[in-house]
Write a protein that holds these residues in place. Sequence first.
Motif, short mmCIF file in Angstrom:
data_model
loop_
_atom_site.label_atom_id
_atom_site.label_comp_id
_atom_site.label_asym_id
_atom_site.label_seq_id
_atom_site.Cartn_x
_atom_site.Cartn_y
_atom_site.Cartn_z
N ARG A 63 -5.28 0.14 -2.66
CA ARG A 63 -4.08 -0.69 -2.62
C ARG A 63 -3.29 -0.33 -1.36
NH1 ARG A 63 -2.74 -3.10 -7.36
NH2 ARG A 63 -0.48 -3.08 -7.01
N ILE A 64 -3.05 -1.30 -0.52
CA ILE A 64 -2.35 -1.00 0.73
C ILE A 64 -1.63 -2.22 1.27
CG2 ILE A 64 -4.38 -1.51 2.18
CD1 ILE A 64 -3.45 0.89 3.97
N VAL A 65 -0.48 -1.97 1.86
CA VAL A 65 0.27 -2.99 2.59
C VAL A 65 0.23 -2.58 4.05
CG1 VAL A 65 2.51 -4.09 2.97
CG2 VAL A 65 1.81 -3.47 0.64
N ALA A 66 -0.37 -3.40 4.90
CA ALA A 66 -0.49 -3.11 6.33
C ALA A 66 0.33 -4.13 7.09
CB ALA A 66 -1.94 -3.17 6.78
N GLU A 67 1.13 -3.66 8.04
CA GLU A 67 1.96 -4.58 8.80
C GLU A 67 1.84 -4.37 10.29
OE1 GLU A 67 4.75 -3.67 10.66
OE2 GLU A 67 5.48 -1.81 9.81
N GLY A 68 2.07 -5.46 11.04
CA GLY A 68 1.97 -5.38 12.49
C GLY A 68 2.11 -6.74 13.13
N ARG A 69 1.22 -7.04 14.07
CA ARG A 69 1.27 -8.32 14.79
C ARG A 69 -0.02 -9.11 14.66
NH1 ARG A 69 5.48 -8.55 18.62
NH2 ARG A 69 6.64 -6.61 18.85
N ASP A 70 -1.12 -8.43 14.32
CA ASP A 70 -2.40 -9.14 14.23
C ASP A 70 -3.16 -8.79 12.95
OD1 ASP A 70 -3.08 -6.54 14.77
OD2 ASP A 70 -4.42 -6.98 16.44
N ILE A 71 -2.42 -8.37 11.93
CA ILE A 71 -3.07 -7.94 10.69
C ILE A 71 -3.63 -9.13 9.92
CG2 ILE A 71 -2.86 -6.42 8.68
CD1 ILE A 71 -2.17 -5.17 11.41
N THR A 72 -2.87 -10.22 9.88
CA THR A 72 -3.32 -11.39 9.10
C THR A 72 -4.47 -12.14 9.75
OG1 THR A 72 -1.73 -12.89 10.18
CG2 THR A 72 -0.98 -11.72 8.20
N THR A 73 -4.64 -11.96 11.06
CA THR A 73 -5.64 -12.75 11.78
C THR A 73 -6.81 -11.95 12.32
OG1 THR A 73 -4.31 -12.52 13.79
CG2 THR A 73 -3.98 -14.51 12.47
N VAL A 74 -6.58 -10.68 12.67
CA VAL A 74 -7.62 -9.88 13.32
C VAL A 74 -8.04 -8.67 12.48
CG1 VAL A 74 -8.20 -8.49 15.36
CG2 VAL A 74 -6.85 -10.57 15.62
N SER A 99 8.77 -3.89 8.94
CA SER A 99 8.49 -2.49 8.58
C SER A 99 9.21 -2.07 7.31
CB SER A 99 8.87 -1.56 9.74
OG SER A 99 8.04 -1.78 10.86
N SER A 100 10.52 -2.28 7.27
CA SER A 100 11.29 -1.86 6.10
C SER A 100 10.91 -2.66 4.87
CB SER A 100 12.79 -2.00 6.37
OG SER A 100 13.12 -3.31 6.77
N VAL A 101 10.67 -3.95 5.03
CA VAL A 101 10.29 -4.79 3.90
C VAL A 101 8.88 -4.44 3.41
CG1 VAL A 101 9.75 -7.17 3.21
CG2 VAL A 101 11.82 -6.69 4.53
N SER A 102 7.96 -4.23 4.33
CA SER A 102 6.59 -3.88 3.95
C SER A 102 6.55 -2.54 3.23
CB SER A 102 5.69 -3.83 5.19
OG SER A 102 5.60 -5.09 5.81
N LYS A 103 7.34 -1.60 3.72
CA LYS A 103 7.38 -0.27 3.11
C LYS A 103 7.90 -0.35 1.67
CE LYS A 103 8.62 3.00 5.85
NZ LYS A 103 9.44 3.90 6.71
N GLU A 104 8.95 -1.13 1.47
CA GLU A 104 9.51 -1.27 0.12
C GLU A 104 8.55 -2.04 -0.79
OE1 GLU A 104 11.93 -0.81 -3.11
OE2 GLU A 104 11.91 0.25 -1.19
N ALA A 105 7.89 -3.04 -0.25
CA ALA A 105 6.91 -3.79 -1.04
C ALA A 105 5.78 -2.85 -1.48
CB ALA A 105 6.34 -4.95 -0.23
N ALA A 106 5.35 -1.97 -0.58
CA ALA A 106 4.30 -1.01 -0.91
C ALA A 106 4.76 -0.09 -2.05
CB ALA A 106 3.93 -0.18 0.31
N ARG A 107 6.00 0.38 -1.99
CA ARG A 107 6.53 1.24 -3.05
C ARG A 107 6.45 0.52 -4.41
NH1 ARG A 107 11.02 2.22 0.70
NH2 ARG A 107 10.75 4.27 1.68
N ARG A 108 6.91 -0.71 -4.44
CA ARG A 108 6.97 -1.45 -5.71
C ARG A 108 5.59 -1.85 -6.22
NH1 ARG A 108 12.52 -5.12 -5.20
NH2 ARG A 108 13.72 -3.52 -4.05
N LEU A 109 4.65 -1.94 -5.31
CA LEU A 109 3.27 -2.27 -5.70
C LEU A 109 2.45 -1.02 -6.02
CD1 LEU A 109 2.51 -5.02 -3.03
CD2 LEU A 109 2.74 -5.39 -5.50
N GLY A 110 3.03 0.15 -5.78
CA GLY A 110 2.28 1.40 -5.97
C GLY A 110 1.14 1.48 -4.98
N ALA A 111 1.40 1.03 -3.75
CA ALA A 111 0.35 0.94 -2.73
C ALA A 111 0.64 1.85 -1.54
CB ALA A 111 0.23 -0.51 -2.24
N ALA A 112 -0.39 2.07 -0.73
CA ALA A 112 -0.21 2.79 0.52
C ALA A 112 0.46 1.84 1.51
CB ALA A 112 -1.56 3.26 1.06
N TYR A 113 0.95 2.40 2.62
CA TYR A 113 1.64 1.60 3.62
C TYR A 113 1.15 2.00 5.01
CZ TYR A 113 5.41 0.67 6.98
OH TYR A 113 6.11 0.30 8.10
#
Length: 220
Positions: free
Chosen positions: A124-135, A17-31
């Motif tokens: 532009r968006i960073v989405a995080e969870g448990r099944d984002i990469t596969t489902v 969560s914290s890493v994805s949120k910061e990555a979104a900030r630096r990419l100028g993306a939604a989270y």
Amino acid sequence: MQKITVAIDGPSGSGKSSVSKEAARRLGAAYLDTGAMYRAVTWHALDAGTDLADADAVAAAVKAADLFISTDPDVEKVTIHGTDVTEAIREPFVSEAVSAVATNLEARAELVARQRAIIAAHGRIVAEGRDITTVVAPDADARILLTASEEARLRRRGLQLGGTQSAAELEAQVLARDAKDSTVVNFQVAADGVVTVDSSDLDFEQTVETVLEAIKAQAA
């Protein structure tokens, strides 16, 4: 700016969560914190007095939930039927119950549909969870499994909760929940095409940089 969808999965306490949120900030993306969505509908089900052992009732409660979640990485806000539950969904009673919703296949299907709609609405968006990469977003431009050792995950979750939980309570929130949720989705081992980032021996900044490098390599 170039459109990009980043999918990040991982177990509890991996720092996603914290890493994805910061990555979104630096990419100028939604989270998008999909875990917060599961927590919010769990809070809603509990608040409505839903029997979490009744799969049909749980699914109905999730489908009826008027859920809003902020996608601004600098604004953490979650509401259910207009009620601000941003803080409430992090309470231990929600953590202890969330797997009953997360393992409900109808409830998952409902939330996956909502998550896909949110992702589609952002260039532009960073989405995080448990099944984002596969489902949820298997065709994302970059797909990452962020993991860490059991010891590191328990330590981080303990710090996140300010030392308010005992060792047994932490294990129930982190390891027991992962075991339950893994019955419906695999977030412990990277699927084909998903890059693994192990943050066990990395600090926060190093982890963010490693994730950003993985995103750049995949989305190039």
